[in-house]
Design a protein around this motif. Structure first.
Motif, PDB file in Angstrom:
ATOM      1  N   GLN A  66      23.898 -29.539 -17.412  1.00 25.17           N
ATOM      2  CA  GLN A  66      25.175 -29.058 -18.053  1.00 25.17           C
ATOM      3  C   GLN A  66      25.817 -28.297 -16.669  1.00 25.17           C
ATOM      4  O   GLN A  66      25.262 -27.478 -16.206  1.00 25.17           O
ATOM      5  CB  GLN A  66      24.947 -28.180 -19.323  1.00 25.17           C
ATOM      6  N   GLN A 191      29.807 -23.223 -23.452  1.00 18.56           N
ATOM      7  CA  GLN A 191      28.851 -24.206 -22.862  1.00 18.56           C
ATOM      8  C   GLN A 191      28.891 -24.048 -21.081  1.00 18.56           C
ATOM      9  O   GLN A 191      27.881 -24.531 -20.479  1.00 18.56           O
ATOM     10  CB  GLN A 191      29.601 -25.666 -23.069  1.00 18.56           C
ATOM     11  N   GLU A 192      29.885 -23.191 -20.391  1.00 23.42           N
ATOM     12  CA  GLU A 192      29.927 -23.299 -19.074  1.00 23.42           C
ATOM     13  C   GLU A 192      29.504 -21.962 -18.378  1.00 23.42           C
ATOM     14  O   GLU A 192      29.750 -21.727 -17.383  1.00 23.42           O
ATOM     15  CB  GLU A 192      31.541 -23.693 -18.630  1.00 23.42           C
ATOM     16  N   LEU A 209      22.429 -26.440 -22.863  1.00 22.58           N
ATOM     17  CA  LEU A 209      22.167 -27.414 -22.182  1.00 22.58           C
ATOM     18  C   LEU A 209      22.698 -28.920 -22.857  1.00 22.58           C
ATOM     19  O   LEU A 209      23.413 -28.715 -23.903  1.00 22.58           O
ATOM     20  CB  LEU A 209      20.600 -27.863 -22.389  1.00 22.58           C
ATOM     21  N   PRO A 210      22.753 -29.789 -22.210  1.00 25.30           N
ATOM     22  CA  PRO A 210      23.256 -31.274 -22.915  1.00 25.30           C
ATOM     23  C   PRO A 210      22.837 -31.340 -24.207  1.00 25.30           C
ATOM     24  O   PRO A 210      21.680 -31.012 -24.743  1.00 25.30           O
ATOM     25  CB  PRO A 210      22.925 -32.347 -21.969  1.00 25.30           C
TER      26      PRO A 210
END
Length: 389
Positions: A66, A191-192, A209-210
């Motif tokens: 990610q 997510q980032e 994480l993915p």
């Protein structure tokens, strides 16, 4: 030249890739009975990604990870203390990139780049002896093997290090850590962005994480190792330690199944003056275990693999090993000391010290903090010269 790597973790697999690139015959001996995913999450910063690129591994690893474009340091109420941006979010930040992934996914990505690699599992190394130009390794099953060069990648409790540097010792960092990877698709996690929240004597970090997973870690100060009050803590007690922390920290803990929890006391390694003895070379945690506070344990291990590979590809073995020491020892010591200092400050618990710490972090110019980060991340490596076909 027969090269034996002890340990199939991050350092060992990365080194195997590099050595195969330059034409060495490589075997790995691993104490685990099988190569299975272990651990929780891990972050790799710019210096690690540069090292992976040198080894021809960056694309495989990035595919499992990610991207992280921002790090935020918060107080326990969720107020921002400091933020660092990575290029990709706006194109103008100082540092290239950062990724987060499951340690097991990293191991699998490294393994996928090594088809046909000879990995001997169930082989616990218990000792090493050297002659003028050979190394003999002894294993718990009484098997012995001989090699021209041994790379010891067997972790912070390295048996090989004990054999060649008996004065080496580990140091307790005075805190314990819980880690887990959980499915939390219904929580509002950026997510980032990787966040770390500082409270009095306690910290909590979250990274996406993915596949809608979250990696989290929780740290708590401790006066002694193997403190039974921490080692046997139940989920409700862990939740109580962080119930006053900002949303969504209590919710993340509540969603974590007990079987996903990993607990460890945090230790690092007292500095060694050399990572080489004869034809044995220490890499990764076997050479310079650091506390996880700057996220540099895996990154330094991958750097080690890139450096030893590049030097062996350019020089005769004796010169290569001297050059490896010259390039790695001082840098590892500097990062280990910075990480240990960061840990001590982050674990302050007295209310007055906590207020002072938070004020200092908030008021320190961003350019100064960024310059300190650059001293770790902006690390250039010599390219590996592949062997002729």
């Amino acid at each position: 030249m027969r090269v034996v790597i002890v340990g199939a973790g991050i350092a060992g697999l990365a080194a195997a890739q590099g050595l195969r690139l330059i034409g060495c015959d490589v075997e790995i001996y691993e104490q685990a009975p099988a190569l299975e995913p272990v651990g929780a999450g891990i972050s790799l910063s710019e210096n690690a990604l540069n090292a992976l690129d040198v080894l021809g591994l960056c694309k495989q690893v990035a595919a499992e990870a990610q991207p992280i474009h921002r790090i935020e340091l918060l107080d326990k109420a969720g107020k921002l203390l400091h933020a660092a941006k990575f290029r990709g979010s706006d194109g103008n930040s100082a540092h290239l990139q950062m990724v987060a992934l499951h340690r097991g996914d990293l191991q699998q990505a490294l393994l996928s780049a090594l088809p046909g690699l000879s990995v001997h599992t169930g082989m616990e190394c218990v000792g090493a002896q050297q002659t003028a130009n050979k190394v003999q390794l002894a294993f718990a099953n009484e098997e012995r093997i001989e090699a021209d060069l041994v790379l010891a990648c067997d972790g912070v409790h390295s048996a090989i290090r004990r054999a060649i540097f008996p004065e080496a010792h580990e140091r307790f960092a005075h805190y314990a850590c819980w880690r887990a990877v959980v499915q939390c698709s219904d929580l509002p996690i950026d997510q980032e962005c990787l966040t770390e929240t500082w409270g009095p004597g306690r910290r909590f970090g979250i990274a996406a994480l993915p596949e809608d997973r979250i990696y989290w870690f929780a740290c708590c100060g401790s006066k002694r190792m193997n403190d039974p009050a921490l080692a046997k803590i139940q989920m409700n007690s862990l939740h109580a330690l962080f119930v006053e922390f900002h949303h969504p920290i209590p919710e993340v803990i509540s969603k974590t199944p007990p079987e996903a929890l990993i607990w460890t006391d945090i230790v690092d390694l007292a500095p060694l003056q050399s990572f080489v003895r004869g034809r044995i070379v220490l890499l990764g945690d076997a050479a310079h275990a650091v506390t996880p506070d700057l996220g540099q344990g895996a990154s330094l291990a991958i750097e080690d693999a890139a450096v030893i590979t590049a030097q062996i590809g350019r020089h005769g073995l004796d010169t290569a090993l001297r050059q490896y020491d010259a390039r790695r020892v001082a840098r590892a010591h500097r990062i280990a000391a910075a990480s240990r200092f960061y840990a001590a400050v982050a674990q302050w618990r007295h209310p007055a010290l906590v207020r002072l710490r938070n004020h200092l972090v908030r008021s320190t110019p961003a350019k100064l903090l960024d310059r300190q980060l650059s001293s770790i991340l902006d690390h250039r490596l010599e390219p590996v010269l592949p062997a002729a076909p």
